[in-house]
Design a protein around this motif. Structure first.
Motif, short mmCIF file in Angstrom:
data_model
loop_
_atom_site.label_atom_id
_atom_site.label_comp_id
_atom_site.label_asym_id
_atom_site.label_seq_id
_atom_site.Cartn_x
_atom_site.Cartn_y
_atom_site.Cartn_z
N GLY A 1 39.38 69.51 22.24
CA GLY A 1 38.49 68.45 21.89
C GLY A 1 37.12 68.92 23.18
N GLY A 2 37.12 69.75 23.54
CA GLY A 2 36.07 69.24 24.90
C GLY A 2 36.34 68.44 25.83
N SER A 3 37.80 68.34 25.90
CA SER A 3 37.77 67.79 27.08
C SER A 3 38.09 67.95 28.77
CB SER A 3 39.36 66.30 27.21
OG SER A 3 39.72 66.16 28.14
N ASP A 4 37.76 67.48 29.72
CA ASP A 4 38.30 68.66 30.56
C ASP A 4 39.39 68.29 31.43
OD1 ASP A 4 35.83 68.65 31.88
OD2 ASP A 4 34.79 66.73 32.66
N THR B 1 25.28 64.06 21.99
CA THR B 1 26.43 63.55 22.95
C THR B 1 27.85 63.66 22.00
OG1 THR B 1 27.65 62.04 23.94
CG2 THR B 1 26.87 61.03 22.38
N ALA B 2 28.96 63.72 22.90
CA ALA B 2 30.41 63.96 22.13
C ALA B 2 31.40 62.91 22.11
CB ALA B 2 30.92 64.96 22.13
N ASP B 3 31.82 62.88 21.47
CA ASP B 3 33.42 61.37 21.33
C ASP B 3 33.93 61.63 22.46
OD1 ASP B 3 34.94 62.93 19.66
OD2 ASP B 3 34.84 61.75 18.40
N THR B 4 34.50 62.92 23.24
CA THR B 4 35.37 63.29 23.65
C THR B 4 34.76 63.95 25.05
OG1 THR B 4 36.67 63.71 21.50
CG2 THR B 4 38.16 64.44 23.91
N ASP B 5 33.80 63.44 25.08
CA ASP B 5 33.08 63.97 26.62
C ASP B 5 33.59 63.13 27.38
OD1 ASP B 5 32.07 64.84 29.03
OD2 ASP B 5 29.83 64.81 27.79
N ASP B 6 34.54 64.06 28.83
CA ASP B 6 34.91 62.96 29.84
C ASP B 6 34.36 62.63 31.07
OD1 ASP B 6 36.22 65.16 29.63
OD2 ASP B 6 38.42 64.24 29.87
N ARG B 7 32.99 64.23 31.13
CA ARG B 7 32.46 64.35 32.49
C ARG B 7 31.65 63.14 32.09
NH1 ARG B 7 31.39 69.28 34.13
NH2 ARG B 7 33.50 69.98 33.08
N VAL B 8 30.28 63.06 31.23
CA VAL B 8 29.67 62.45 31.45
C VAL B 8 29.85 61.40 30.25
CG1 VAL B 8 27.18 61.78 30.87
CG2 VAL B 8 27.96 63.70 32.30
N VAL B 9 30.71 60.17 29.89
CA VAL B 9 31.72 59.35 28.52
C VAL B 9 30.37 58.80 28.14
CG1 VAL B 9 33.12 58.62 30.24
CG2 VAL B 9 31.27 56.94 30.66
N ASN C 1 35.46 64.65 18.04
CA ASN C 1 36.17 65.57 18.62
C ASN C 1 35.57 66.95 19.41
OD1 ASN C 1 39.20 66.34 19.10
ND2 ASN C 1 39.28 68.04 17.36
N ALA C 2 34.22 66.73 19.84
CA ALA C 2 33.36 67.72 21.27
C ALA C 2 33.44 67.64 22.70
CB ALA C 2 32.65 67.69 20.70
N GLY C 3 33.38 67.33 23.49
CA GLY C 3 33.50 67.31 24.71
C GLY C 3 31.76 67.45 25.27
N HIS C 4 31.99 67.95 26.99
CA HIS C 4 30.11 68.32 27.41
C HIS C 4 30.05 69.53 27.45
CE1 HIS C 4 28.15 66.75 30.49
NE2 HIS C 4 27.88 67.98 31.02
N GLY C 5 30.88 70.73 26.72
CA GLY C 5 30.33 71.45 25.94
C GLY C 5 31.15 72.87 26.37
N ALA C 6 32.39 72.83 26.83
CA ALA C 6 33.14 73.85 27.79
C ALA C 6 33.73 73.67 26.13
CB ALA C 6 33.47 73.94 29.01
N GLY C 7 34.03 74.82 25.78
CA GLY C 7 34.95 74.86 24.71
C GLY C 7 34.35 74.77 23.12
N THR C 8 33.33 74.61 23.18
CA THR C 8 33.11 74.01 21.93
C THR C 8 33.01 75.62 20.99
OG1 THR C 8 31.37 72.46 22.80
CG2 THR C 8 30.26 73.53 20.37
N PRO C 9 33.40 75.12 19.89
CA PRO C 9 33.82 76.16 18.50
C PRO C 9 32.39 76.47 18.24
CG PRO C 9 34.77 74.05 18.13
CD PRO C 9 33.86 73.68 19.04
N THR C 10 32.84 78.31 17.89
CA THR C 10 31.32 78.67 17.42
C THR C 10 30.58 77.85 16.24
OG1 THR C 10 32.00 81.16 18.42
CG2 THR C 10 30.20 80.49 16.49
#
Length: 702
Positions: free
Chosen positions: A162-165, A633-641, A669-678
């Motif tokens: 989910g894009g979490s760190d 933004t994204a709800d699972t961004d735990d870098r910049v909340v 179900n996404a985060g700060h950017g890394a791992g974002t699905p195509t």
């Protein structure tokens, strides 16, 4: 905060577009904080709550997304842009290969796969090792990292959800394809380091957070452990921690001969490190300081036997390379590569040479540096950027990638023994690079500083004026922006837009001085540089205020938010993505405390005054006519909340006096950017480009 649920209703927005959309009304609360005698209101403090733990915030998110998606779905070019993005994205992409013995490891994406797949190649035959596309139905399970063991027997790999760190690490046997029972949790911000005998590895982890606080609590008390294959994580051996300094973080490296463990110690983001070393052949040996004091950068380049090579800023603000023989009776540093006029970005060791990547006026230059000190410049195709340099201590073959705004990422292989370079992997992207042009210009900022930027567009648009233009910047954390290929930028240019990338202060393009000139009390230089870039584009008839948009992510989101407040008249649209918007409280969440190196802290009276003056959330003014704004933004961004973006858009919607929409797009179900699905990437950029096309009054012909 259940009482807030009833406050989420819709009211007509005060704009000429009221027939098209309405904003959710966001409840404000009477919350105030006092900083050094100054009372600061925080009316949207409740939006800091984690969306997983707060029904009120979850309902607000759904209400905002509904308004935004209805607006975007009605935009005339949205589906056409998505079709173009999807068509462009559908080509094979490869990572730079890594060689271990007779095996080659690499990532490959067939085109529209949500996640890239790890392959191994032996004797000309390839097989799939790890395919993360089956990990989650929505494609949000990602292979975040992998580390091959020295002999190529195993692959330790990190799973991102989910894009979490946060990362969960497992181990795979390369020959059998079997995933072992090893299972490690609560790793973040570093990779593992294998023992030379492949019996296990070193890693760093945080303590398990309290339940419900995984995505918001501050990260303290990291520790270094050793894991032996087959053991449960609970049996792992503590190698090093420092209870007196709970803010310290650790990265690990084992020398190529397996004798030495090096622990790089960091406490922030300013690339000043301490280094410890430990003799793994001596039972009971304790880690000892090799470089102490957090005074300079000491980044490990590689090792040959007992000798370890570092790139450092000690006596070299643009960096040099030094070495030290840990097996010697008396330790002493030796200079291998002196500081140059250009900034050293990264370096790697081959069997007999050092491969050094420099930045020359915000573009890449690649050199082979022989033991004699002779420097040979390797030819690069055009203005662009080198990435993913992979070498081996047993070979003089070098693999690296190269790209530019109009040059798709291509993998090259250079044989240093005979100075021959060949294309190893060439992508087949559905566009003609000759249709585009990339130029570099220099402009003058407010205080007279010369700043470089690149301007990319269709050749057919070179002599045209008042073109729709997207200005991108970052300006922080020593991050350098070089010309790199991306499908979304290519699509923007195919739409008829000009893409501009400004190398503003705060980045690392010209070394420490350039970086420091955009930090803490000097942060306004970053915004001034960006504003001056926009003014240059208008003065030179490339665009106009009605045709220009600004875009930036993370620290770049802060940049866009601050500049939108300071010069709302200069741009027609702004896209701040996953931005740091509350500059008084950023250090209270997850990794935010590390950023004090660049930003300063509201706990310091002088730094508070500066932070308060530009903090995007705190400087939104009611009655101001703001440009169109689409916050991402994204709800699972735990870098910049995401609370940063939530509070900022709430303030902006309450303040907007003009007709332009100010909206937020919150990915689930996404985060700060890394791992974002195509699929998510394509949908996001289809939404953003359609939003900009509407608000820049573009005529899109794809």
């Amino acid at each position: 905060m259940k009482k807030l649920i009833t406050s989420i209703c819709v009211v007509a927005c005060m704009s000429a577009n009221a027939k098209d959309f309405t904003y959710p009304k966001t409840k404000s609360v009477d919350h105030k904080d006092v900083y050094h005698g100054t009372t600061v209101a925080d009316p949207y403090r409740w939006l800091e709550d984690d969306v997983r733990n707060s029904e009120d915030v979850a309902n607000w998110v759904d209400a905002q997304n509904a308004v935004t998606q209805d607006y975007i779905d009605a935009l005339p070019y949205r589906e056409k842009i998505k079709e173009s993005l999807t068509d462009l994205w559908n080509y094979e992409r490869f990572s730079t290969p890594e060689v271990y013995g007779d095996a080659i490891f690499y990532l490959k994406n067939d085109g529209l796969q949500n996640q890239s797949v790890l392959y191994v190649e032996k004797d000309g035959k390839s097989k799939v090792l790890i395919d993360p596309n089956a990990w989650a139905k929505d494609g949000t399970g990602a292979l975040a990292s992998y580390v091959v063991s020295p002999k190529g027997t195993y692959v330790a790999y990190a799973i991102q959800k989910g894009g979490s760190d946060w990362r969960n690490w497992k181990v795979l046997n390369v020959e059998s394809g079997e995933t072992l029972n090893d299972d490690l949790d609560w790793l973040k911000f570093n990779d593992v380091a294998w023992n030379s005998d492949e019996s296990g590895f070193f890693y760093s982890r945080f303590p398990e957070p309290e339940e419900g606080q995984e995505f918001q609590s501050l990260n303290f008390d990291m520790a270094v452990y050793h894991h032996r294959l087959g053991d449960a994580q609970s049996k792992d051996t503590l190698v090093y921690t420092n209870k007196d300094n709970p803010e310290w973080g650790y990265s690990n490296y084992v020398t190529s001969n397996g004798r030495w463990l090096l622990i790089t110690v960091w406490h922030g983001t300013d690339n000043r490190y301490q280094v410890l070393y430990k003799d793994l052949t001596k039972k009971g040996a304790k880690p000892t300081f090799l470089a102490k004091g957090f005074n300079y950068e000491y980044s490990i380049v590689g090792s040959r036997g007992d000798t370890v090579y570092f790139q450092t800023t000690e006596s070299a603000p643009r960096k040099r390379i030094v070495s030290i023989d840990l097996g010697a009776d008396a330790l002493s540093w030796k200079e291998e590569v002196p500081e140059q006029k250009s900034v050293l970005d990264e370096a790697s060791l081959s069997k007999s040479s050092i491969i050094a990547h420099y930045m020359e006026d915000a573009k890449s230059a690649l050199y082979e540096i022989e033991a004699s000190g002779t420097r040979k410049k390797l030819a690069l195709p055009t203005i662009g950027s080198v990435g993913g340099i992979n070498t081996s201590s047993k070979s003089d073959d070098v693999y690296y990638s190269f790209s530019s705004f109009n040059y798709p990422t291509t993998i090259f292989k250079t044989s240093l023994a005979d100075d021959k370079t060949q294309v190893y992997r060439k992508p087949n992207v559905k566009f003609n690079p000759e249709d585009f042009i990339v130029e570099q210009v220099f402009y003058t900022s407010k205080d007279g500083t010369k700043v470089p930027m690149t301007i990319s567009r269709l050749k057919s648009n070179v002599n045209k004026t008042n073109l729709p233009t997207l200005l991108y910047g970052y300006g922080g954390f020593n991050v350098s922006l070089l010309p790199r290929f991306s499908l979304e930028r290519l699509t923007w240019m195919k739409m008829g837009g000009v893409y501009v990338q400004a190398n503003i202060r705060g980045g690392g393009e010209y070394g420490q001085t350039w970086h420091k000139a955009g930090t803490k009390l000097q942060k306004q230089n970053v915004f001034d540089d960006f504003i001056a870039a926009g003014e240059y584009l208008i003065e030179n008839d490339i665009t106009s205020s009605e045709k220009m948009a600004i875009f930036g992510g993370s620290n770049g989101g802060l940049l866009v938010g601050a500049v939108t407040n300071q010069r709302p008249d200069l741009f027609a649209a702004a896209v701040p993505a996953v931005g740091v918007m509350d500059m008084l409280r950023f250090h209270q969440f997850t990794a935010g405390r590390y950023w004090v190196d660049d930003y300063g802290s509201a706990d310091n009276p002088k730094e508070f005054n500066v932070l308060y003056q530009y903090s995007p959330y705190h400087n939104v003014e009611k009655g101001t006519e703001y440009p169109a704004v689409l916050v991402l933004t994204a709800d699972t961004d735990d870098r910049v909340v995401p609370g940063h973006s939530f509070k900022y858009i709430a303030a902006l919607q309450a303040a907007q006096a003009g007709p332009a929409p100010v909206m937020i797009r919150i990915d689930k179900n996404a985060g700060h950017g890394a791992g974002t699905p195509t699929e998510k990437k394509i949908n996001q950029y289809a939404d953003v480009w359609a939003f900009l096309a509407k608000n820049l009054n573009m005529k899109v012909a794809l």
